[in-house]
Write an enzyme that holds these catalytic residues in place. Structure first.
Site, short mmCIF file in Angstrom:
data_model
loop_
_atom_site.label_atom_id
_atom_site.label_comp_id
_atom_site.label_asym_id
_atom_site.label_seq_id
_atom_site.Cartn_x
_atom_site.Cartn_y
_atom_site.Cartn_z
N GLY A 13 40.48 -10.92 21.64
CA GLY A 13 39.64 -10.07 20.82
C GLY A 13 40.14 -8.64 20.76
N GLY A 71 39.88 -7.05 24.38
CA GLY A 71 40.62 -7.91 25.29
C GLY A 71 42.10 -7.95 25.04
N GLY A 81 29.39 -4.12 29.21
CA GLY A 81 28.13 -4.07 28.48
C GLY A 81 28.31 -3.42 27.12
CE1 TYR A 103 26.87 -7.85 22.20
CE2 TYR A 103 26.59 -5.59 21.46
CZ TYR A 103 27.35 -6.56 22.08
OH TYR A 103 28.58 -6.24 22.60
CE LYS A 145 27.96 -8.03 25.89
NZ LYS A 145 29.14 -8.46 26.68
N PRO A 180 30.98 0.93 27.87
CG PRO A 180 32.38 -0.52 26.68
CD PRO A 180 31.39 -0.48 27.82
CG HIS A 215 31.40 -1.94 15.54
ND1 HIS A 215 32.13 -3.03 15.92
CD2 HIS A 215 30.20 -2.04 16.18
CE1 HIS A 215 31.42 -3.77 16.77
NE2 HIS A 215 30.24 -3.19 16.93
NE ARG A 261 26.16 5.28 15.26
CZ ARG A 261 26.64 4.19 14.70
NH1 ARG A 261 27.85 3.76 15.04
NH2 ARG A 261 25.96 3.52 13.81
#
Length: 212
Positions: free
Chosen positions: A10, A13, A102, A132, A136, A159, A175, A205
């Site tokens: 991903g 990852g 998370g 979601y 988490k 994160p 996103h 953000r």
């Protein structure tokens, strides 16, 4: 040391796997086509095949606001059950360390800025992201419980919004940063002078480049 990375193909990852390879560590990457982490038997088989000493649990079913609106039940179930299976199998395997990731979506809707860790439990998450985020958040409770009862060496990272190479640029699931980039590129290609972004411009953000 045997290292297992769930979600290793991903967005986050894949960058972790690259970093491990650069450090001379070849991790066992759990691919969804081979192991369905929502199925207990597959997770047991994964841990048997990988024999891990160190586990990074990065696998998640996740997306932007649009995806969260479309898949609240699936996102809640998949993320909760995957994390629970990984916790339990890490306990059985006596792993040296488990690192769980998370989400910033777990924070309450009206969290003061800048966020503080102690604010995590001061309210309910923003409704769109709540299934979601709550799933988490429950895994943090599980991680603490497993550390307390079983001595499992587990840490839980929160994160902020990630962006960078290999991000998701699909407008239905992306996103905010990749969505904005995609909209700008499409507008330039189509000769449009106006781009419509979601929201009223008031939210703030915090972003983190994925390699950092």
């Amino acid at each position: 040391m045997n290292v297992l990375v769930t979600g290793g193909t991903g967005f986050l990852g894949s960058h972790l796997v690259e970093r491990l390879l650069e450090a001379g560590v070849e991790p066992f990457v759990a691919r969804h086509s081979e192991y369905d982490l929502t199925t207990a038997g597959d997770v047991r088989r994964l841990f048997s095949d990988a024999s891990p000493d160190l586990v990074f649990h990065l696998a998640a079913q996740v997306g932007g606001i649009g995806a969260n609106r479309t898949n609240p039940g699936r996102f809640w179930y998949a993320n909760l059950i995957m994390g629970a299976h990984v916790l339990e199998q890490s306990r059985f395997a006596n792993v040296e360390k488990l690192v769980m990731v998370g989400t910033i979506c777990s924070y309450p809707k009206f969290t003061p800025v800048p966020f503080r860790e102690e604010d995590l439990w001061s309210g309910y998450p923003e409704e769109t992201n709540a299934p979601y985020g709550v799933a988490k958040r429950a895994l943090l409770v599980g991680a603490r419980a497993y550390r307390e009862q079983y001595g499992l060496n587990v840490i839980y990272l929160l994160p902020v919004n990630l962006y960078g190479p290999r991000d998701d640029f699909d407008l239905e699931t992306s996103h905010v940063i990749p969505a904005m980039i995609r909209k700008m590129i499409d507008a330039k290609k189509n000769g449009e002078r106006r781009v419509v972004l979601w929201g009223d411009g008031s939210p703030t953000r915090e972003f983190l480049y994925v390699d950092d």
